[in-house]
Design an enzyme around this catalytic site. Structure first.
Site, PDB file in Angstrom:
ATOM      1  N   HIS A   1      73.731  34.704  32.455  1.00  0.00           N
ATOM      2  CA  HIS A   1      73.474  36.125  32.734  1.00  0.00           C
ATOM      3  C   HIS A   1      74.277  36.636  33.932  1.00  0.00           C
ATOM      4  CE1 HIS A   1      71.148  39.160  30.878  1.00  0.00           C
ATOM      5  NE2 HIS A   1      70.120  39.198  31.687  1.00  0.00           N
TER       6      HIS A   1
ATOM      7  N   ASN B   1      67.776  44.093  34.846  1.00  0.00           N
ATOM      8  CA  ASN B   1      67.171  45.190  34.092  1.00  0.00           C
ATOM      9  C   ASN B   1      67.092  46.496  34.881  1.00  0.00           C
ATOM     10  OD1 ASN B   1      66.887  43.210  32.201  1.00  0.00           O
ATOM     11  ND2 ASN B   1      64.656  43.194  32.220  1.00  0.00           N
TER      12      ASN B   1
ATOM     13  N   ASP C   1      77.602  40.040  30.534  1.00  0.00           N
ATOM     14  CA  ASP C   1      77.498  39.005  29.512  1.00  0.00           C
ATOM     15  C   ASP C   1      77.166  39.635  28.160  1.00  0.00           C
ATOM     16  OD1 ASP C   1      74.876  39.511  30.923  1.00  0.00           O
ATOM     17  OD2 ASP C   1      74.140  38.358  29.215  1.00  0.00           O
TER      18      ASP C   1
ATOM     19  N   ASN D   1      69.999  45.018  28.612  1.00  0.00           N
ATOM     20  CA  ASN D   1      69.119  45.794  29.487  1.00  0.00           C
ATOM     21  C   ASN D   1      69.802  46.305  30.750  1.00  0.00           C
ATOM     22  OD1 ASN D   1      66.867  45.735  27.785  1.00  0.00           O
ATOM     23  ND2 ASN D   1      66.240  43.740  28.576  1.00  0.00           N
TER      24      ASN D   1
END
Length: 189
Positions: free
Chosen positions: A19, A66, A91, A112
């Site tokens: 991530h 997020n 990513d 997100n």
């Protein structure tokens, strides 16, 4: 001024995970350009400098993934930068490990961090570089657990190459129209 944002999660426990590939590309650009990310403001770590005659702001949001838009929107407002001069690196599970894909605009595609940026800057009209991290092999494997894992040794070789190509594409974007950069790097296998 142009702004390059790499998405990731703050904290050493997230370093070198799938991530956080956006952070790694920013680190690569920072190392090559000599722009050090030393300022901590607007929930972001950032640095400003000049590359190829263009003023550049390199950014790592310090919000969690997020909530990336909570850092990006205030920075753009403060520096009076429009979405047309924003490039976000993140990513992408829908791409094979190590593949990069450039997009000029579009929806979040389920990411997100991108969704948060779109919500906060109120447009989808910004460039992106997606770095493939692959998809969980087992359907029972949690996506959350997967994106917070590191890469295998074989995958790391592909990721290191992808980081270099993504950094090169981002630097090209400073002086070359993005559609031309897309053609060059999206065609590159």
């Amino acid at each position: 001024m142009k702004v390059i944002v790499g998405l990731g999660n703050p904290g050493s426990e997230y370093a070198h995970t799938r991530h956080n590939i956006g952070f790694e590309v920013i680190d690569s650009i920072s190392g090559q350009s000599g722009i050090h990310l030393q300022k901590n403001k607007f929930n972001a770590l950032f640095g400003k400098g000049t590359v190829n005659g263009e003023t550049l702001l390199l950014v790592k949001p310090l919000t969690y993934m997020n909530a990336s838009g909570e850092a990006v929107a205030p920075l753009l407002r403060f520096f009076k930068v429009t979405a047309g001069d924003l490039l976000v690196i993140h990513d992408d599970m829908d791409l094979p490990v190590g593949k990069i894909r450039l997009r000029q605009k579009g929806s979040s595609g389920g990411h997100n961090g991108i969704k948060s940026i779109i919500q906060h800057i109120k447009t989808q009209e910004f460039a992106r570089i997606k770095v493939g991290i692959g998809h969980p092999q087992h359907t029972r494997e949690s996506v959350v657990r997967y994106v917070l894992q590191g890469f295998s040794n074989d995958e790391q070789i592909l990721i290191d190459s992808a980081i270099t190509r993504a950094a090169d594409a981002a630097k090209d974007w400073l002086t070359v129209p993005f559609p031309q950069v897309m053609n060059r790097y999206n065609a590159n296998k």
